[in-house]
Design an enzyme around this catalytic site. Structure first.
Site, PDB file in Angstrom:
ATOM      1  N   THR A  31      12.995   1.226   1.660  1.00 27.52           N
ATOM      2  CA  THR A  31      13.985   1.567   2.679  1.00 27.52           C
ATOM      3  C   THR A  31      13.399   2.514   3.710  1.00 27.52           C
ATOM      4  O   THR A  31      13.641   2.361   4.914  1.00 27.52           O
ATOM      5  CB  THR A  31      15.251   2.172   2.036  1.00 27.52           C
ATOM      6  OG1 THR A  31      15.744   1.256   1.056  1.00 27.52           O
ATOM      7  CG2 THR A  31      16.332   2.427   3.066  1.00 27.52           C
ATOM      8  N   CYS A  32      12.604   3.460   3.263  1.00 25.16           N
ATOM      9  CA  CYS A  32      11.971   4.400   4.185  1.00 25.16           C
ATOM     10  C   CYS A  32      11.014   3.662   5.118  1.00 25.16           C
ATOM     11  O   CYS A  32      11.007   3.894   6.330  1.00 25.16           O
ATOM     12  CB  CYS A  32      11.225   5.490   3.418  1.00 25.16           C
ATOM     13  SG  CYS A  32      12.280   6.471   2.340  1.00 25.16           S
ATOM     14  N   ALA A  33      10.220   2.780   4.559  1.00 22.02           N
ATOM     15  CA  ALA A  33       9.279   1.998   5.364  1.00 22.02           C
ATOM     16  C   ALA A  33      10.027   1.150   6.387  1.00 22.02           C
ATOM     17  O   ALA A  33       9.618   1.052   7.553  1.00 22.02           O
ATOM     18  CB  ALA A  33       8.428   1.119   4.451  1.00 22.02           C
ATOM     19  N   SER A  37      12.911   1.803   7.773  1.00 22.39           N
ATOM     20  CA  SER A  37      13.432   2.651   8.846  1.00 22.39           C
ATOM     21  C   SER A  37      12.341   3.019   9.846  1.00 22.39           C
ATOM     22  O   SER A  37      12.583   3.048  11.052  1.00 22.39           O
ATOM     23  CB  SER A  37      14.108   3.905   8.286  1.00 22.39           C
ATOM     24  OG  SER A  37      13.188   4.855   7.811  1.00 22.39           O
TER      25      SER A  37
END
Length: 166
Positions: free
Chosen positions: A59-61, A63
């Site tokens: 999810t971080c990647a 974003s």
């Protein structure tokens, strides 16, 4: 203190999360070349603070990729991707992905940022890293939009964040 969830389980987050209309607190974090980088380095520009736990999670990647694509379309705006990752990991990820429209910053020497921006995990397995949040600042560092994402595994509301700059 706020709370978010990780897989539905409550996690406490310490500090005071900024609200629209607030003045952004100054900060100094670590840039890709290991130099200190202050909020003031981006004076006169709109800023999107994409705050997240680790660039090495899906999810971080996502974003970072999403904001990298959006950033190229935003006038006078810089996207600051802020995580606990070391600059080496941030550089590796952005290099492998070909991402050139975001600025990565590490909290490795700027842990006060976590509390100042109300994103510091106080309980749970992620203590020491940031909760997922987006804070949009105008050119004068006034908060235009702030979202502390309720479920850590969810993506932020990109549309709302970018609309704040329209």
């Amino acid at each position: 203190m706020s709370s978010v969830t990780l897989g539905g389980n409550p996690i406490e987050v310490s500090g005071a999360f900024p609200q629209a209309g607030d003045a952004a607190k100054p900060f100094t974090l670590v840039g890709k070349d290991l130099a200190d980088v202050s909020l003031s380095a981006f004076a006169g520009k709109n800023k999107v603070l994409n705050i997240f736990p680790s660039i090495d999670t899906p999810t971080c990647a996502t974003s970072v990729r999403h904001f990298n694509e959006s950033a190229s379309k935003l006038a006078n705006t810089v996207v600051l991707c802020i995580s606990a990752d070391l600059p080496f990991a941030q550089n590796r990820f952005c290099g492998a992905e070909g991402l050139e429209n975001v600025v990565t910053l590490s909290t490795m020497r700027g842990r006060q940022f976590l509390n100042d921006y109300g994103v510091e995990f106080a309980t749970g397995p992620l203590v020491g890293v940031a909760a997922r949040a987006v804070v949009v600042l105008d050119a004068n560092d006034k908060v235009l939009h702030a979202e502390l994402v309720a479920e850590i595994k969810d993506e932020p509301n990109y549309e709302a964040a970018l609309k704040a700059l329209a």
